[in-house]
Motif scaffolding. Structure first.
Motif, PDB file in Angstrom:
ATOM      1  N   VAL A 144     -45.773  46.185  28.880  1.00 23.33           N
ATOM      2  CA  VAL A 144     -45.783  47.788  28.633  1.00 23.33           C
ATOM      3  C   VAL A 144     -45.685  48.192  27.220  1.00 23.33           C
ATOM      4  N   CYS A 145     -45.329  47.375  26.359  1.00 24.67           N
ATOM      5  CA  CYS A 145     -45.058  47.835  25.006  1.00 24.67           C
ATOM      6  C   CYS A 145     -46.278  47.678  24.035  1.00 24.67           C
ATOM      7  N   ASP A 146     -46.139  48.609  23.110  1.00 23.69           N
ATOM      8  CA  ASP A 146     -47.116  48.228  22.057  1.00 23.69           C
ATOM      9  C   ASP A 146     -46.259  47.587  20.902  1.00 23.69           C
ATOM     10  N   LEU A 147     -46.374  46.054  20.866  1.00 22.71           N
ATOM     11  CA  LEU A 147     -45.433  45.634  20.042  1.00 22.71           C
ATOM     12  C   LEU A 147     -45.753  46.059  18.439  1.00 22.71           C
ATOM     13  N   GLY A 148     -47.192  46.305  18.326  1.00 21.83           N
ATOM     14  CA  GLY A 148     -47.646  46.593  16.872  1.00 21.83           C
ATOM     15  C   GLY A 148     -47.001  48.124  16.521  1.00 21.83           C
TER      16      GLY A 148
END
Lengths: 243, 243, 243, 243, 243, 243
Positions: free
Chosen positions: E107-111
């Motif tokens: 659920v994370c936007d790692l960018g």
């Protein structure tokens, strides 16, 4: 002296303990489980009885009390890596858990305990100085609660504890002798001392270290006297719990 | 007092050190290499300078002094298994080497040392009580010899050492306060204390433990006074070496 | 040949051992404890008897002889990190201690030893080449001294040792075959060989390695012959001790 | 002698190798991947090039060749526990992989290799004696195949290999000198020797061990001569591969 | 069905969660620190941001979220030995912390996170079944609290979280499909399943295991449906916190 | 659908397994030793019986089946460092070997096995996706072969296996549901699922992970259905071996 009370960052007098709180029965999973807080320092102490002595006592009829100490990773502002990840228990941890173990054994009758091992776990939830001394004071309560349960069930005839034990830190910070240092004070201490005493005010262990400059016999005495004052208050609190 | 001399198993007076011997230049492979013996206890102390600080001091311009301690397997009547085989450094070893390191740092000017690390290795060839205190006393000599070599070559402008340091054990055995306990005495001690002092007789570290029974403030003072007497003699010996 | 004696840096002849010295009873804590020096190489060898065989011999009535080897940190000009710190025993150490163990077992009657384990510890105080071969030569003496003590007390009926054993290094350095290489010579060797022989001049172990260039059958023979010469002298020294 | 051929359990002559098979390109995942079998012994050898030297060669322009050795758990009739589970690489493994590494380096031009590291992995699928010597013989082929690929792509100007290398075991079993011992023979050997030679029949490494009884100079020579015979045949096989 | 509610030992309906409680700001030492309890299960979840990515993401501009899980020794009725003492992280721990890490990354936007690493520590204070699922649900809250603090200080422009995530266990016990198993129920389960879903009720991870007997496609669907019901309630609770 | 078969890089249909090959009796050293290949993935599975249960089953009359998994260093294009060198078994390895062990136990009658432990070793020779599922399918065959040998010798009265077990991976790659992913496909999967089923098509274990984006209940069903198709084919192959 009233003026002294004004000088510590948190408003305490120089010879004043932080607020102390001891919660018994903190966990349902352990007979002896205590949360002790001294100011912002919070340590969970639990005691476990195992039905055999360590190898070096086998066949002697005597038991043993030992301790393990650990800091949770975010007990500290800077995250402390887990020792399980590092694959080894560090030097500071060893030093502290040996100290706690010796302190508890000093007030136990290990013959009366019989061939059992009591492991007292001290896990620091939040650290703000004095975690090892808070551990000793809380561990004593967890130990008695666990051993009392054994007495209740008849496994031990009487409580194998001969006195209470409590501990506090003292130090010299900027020329002032202070009781119960928090992390900020401890970081600036010239001398740091941990004192562990029985309920009868006898010394069980004293460890004084010149962090910045060596100290005199007289300074040592002042530190010990102030520690005794603090320990008398902790002992009174332990007694009030009617263990 | 003449009568005191008659009471210890080895014929010493209660407040008498064992014969002390410090051999400098014990190894050709290290500038600072010292064999110290106190009675039958023999410890090889060597000092090594590495050209960088530990990570936590990087960029501060300050150096560090640390110690490692080990017992050879047959330094003891009962063989001590190697920690390399066990895969980890034990708690007692950690405790001792941290003590030695703190003691040496207490008399060093770490800013003057610059971004270097001095590792002092204390390897016990033969153990008969007091190995940690003998290590401190010998390590100081090895440290100075190594740092003096750096001064000679011009790498450091002046010796980054501000005082000497020496250590001794004291204890209460069968009601008697004794100086410089051998293994037999140490095994029977009710109280065991290690005291580390500077050449100026200030306390660097004091560690007193009730092995069998808790002790009073007064007993603590007697122990410290007797330790001071012993350390004055060790300091005199260190001075006689014209380091 | 007189001319050969002039060519080694330390003035030795090509086929000449360094001065060898074997001190028995080096420690009071171990029956068999030997300090062997070959030139600047100094190794402390001690032997310990434990009252059981390793698991794979349990119930066979036979015993075992094993060895452990270690270099003290400053046995070398460049400090050697402790394997206890690294958490594991390194490859070179394993290789050497297995060699020492095999060599000693080759001259023992393990049935006569009975279900006991002898651990021979070889700790290098100072290293200048040839530490593994000096370890074998000294370990044999420590082993016999320890086993003789068992014979004296009647625990073993007769000495479970069937021959003596000694070892030496040989090598080819700049085209010359040399006996008993020191560190400087060893670092420049094209071929390095360790030879271990019994008192009866039979080979127990031979390990020859082309460090720089492969060698011929003839060169191998020259090396073995020179090693035999050196081992005969070491054997004579061992015999002179009237073990 | 014809009669000799009748006496080994598997019908071989005393100086006869087991059937040898070298399969190149055994894996699609590695340029150099070789399965070598000598009788029932099967070892998978792969070579991997990494684009940097080990720390001790950094900046020298020179490369390194190293080896790792392991036995699969059921390569043996009795399951061998995994070293990853034990948490450490054992002494025998260390000894063997160091031997393989030295053997390969003896025929490499490490300057020509440049600052690269070649790791040769030798994994024993099935063990029936002689796994370390089969590893050397197979590893050489995997090494050349991997380095040839680098030459093909122009990363290295020419093959940094100066000679071939192969290895075999010899031994004395019940008074007979045997070539290429299988497990059964190896278990009963009085003397066990591993010989590693270049394609030019020079010795790279010789390791002879008296497992049961010490051996003479003459026996040593017989063993070396028989090993040379076997290695000449292995070298011929390696040459036939047109590496 | 009302009748179902009567049948669980603790009086819950078959598809009913235990009482859930999420306390934010549990520690002063960490921005994101959450104590989650589900019935008697209590887990302390804290999140720490470090200013670099793991090596495999270096230079990509992307960050990483990882988790560590541990049980305090007396979180369980039978004391769990510390992994730091055992010197290694066990298989179950690895399995759980990898599961938590994957769930959070889902659920994370790692960018958007940039080259940072978030370590979420889940320490079980008291265990009564479902510690891994409670960890996921609590860890999400600690993660958002920590990242929100970074947004507040402007270190990150917007919250790099694209959905919420929560988890629950389901199982088949004595023929009944149950939601949120406690320890007693878990010990008797024929099938045990952990389901992790986003706030949008999509599946992030599903792990179903036949502890006692294999299950059908239909049983699997019932389990997933019941898990979805529970996760919707946990999601509602997370939303009510106004993270 | 014919068109689907055209779209995978290796020419397979979306719901088509790679070529599967199971070679029994791969090693002479183990009764149950199987080489299974699925496309380029090759895993060596061996089974070993030890004559005691693990401690937690001692005295219960029940046995245990466990697994160990490892990748050979060059099973992969990028060399995988040995876990024995790292000194610990990694998280992924733990996760996989626990999965294999659970899957095998699900089809065993551990009471019938008696107090024995079967260790199934799965060593990956070459990896191209699906190593854990290939391990399960091959391990089952090795397990039966080993247990059949025990039945033959009369050590066990009848085969303690109640059903067969096999496994396959499925996934969603670029919107397509695929059976039996190779490494390239697996690296690009949005969803990755491993399904383990009995010969009777019941689910033993299901592990689905959203690698890139969460998936719906419907997608989950498609994946499970496709996995069931593949497992039915693997089961047919296992049956054809007449175990």
């Amino acid at each position: 002296m009233a003026s002294e009370g004004l000088n510590r960052a948190d408003g305490r007098g120089f010879d004043q303990l932080r607020p102390v709180n001891i919660t018994r029965g903190y966990l349902k999973t352990a007979d002896g489980s205590v949360l002790i807080s001294m100011g912002e320092t919070r340590v969970l102490c639990t005691a476990t009885v195992e039905d055999k002595s360590p190898p070096f006592l086998k066949g002697t009829g005597r038991g043993w009390v030992t301790a393990e100490y650990s800091m949770l990773p975010r007990s500290s502002r800077i995250r402390v890596p887990r020792e399980s990840r590092l694959g080894r228990v560090g030097g500071r941890t060893h030093e502290i858990q040996r100290l706690i173990g010796r302190s508890l054994r000093a007030v136990c009758d290990l013959g009366l305990l019989g061939e059992r091992t009591v492991i007292v776990d001290c896990d620091v939830l939040q650290a703000d100085g004095g975690t090892r001394t808070a551990s000793v004071t809380g561990a004593y309560v967890a130990l008695v609660d666990t051993l009392s349960a054994l007495v209740s069930t008849g496994e031990i005839s009487s409580l194998p504890v001969v006195d209470s034990v409590a501990a506090v830190s003292v130090g010299i910070v900027k020329g002032r002798t202070l009781l119960d240092l928090n992390y900020e004070e401890d970081s600036n201490a010239d001398v740091d001392m941990n004192v562990i005493m029985t309920g009868g005010a006898k010394i069980v262990e004293i460890q004084g270290t010149a962090e910045q400059k060596a100290f005199s016999r007289e300074e040592m005495l002042c530190l010990v006297d102030m520690a005794e004052k603090g320990i008398r208050e902790l002992t009174a609190l332990q007694k009030s719990l009617s263990l």
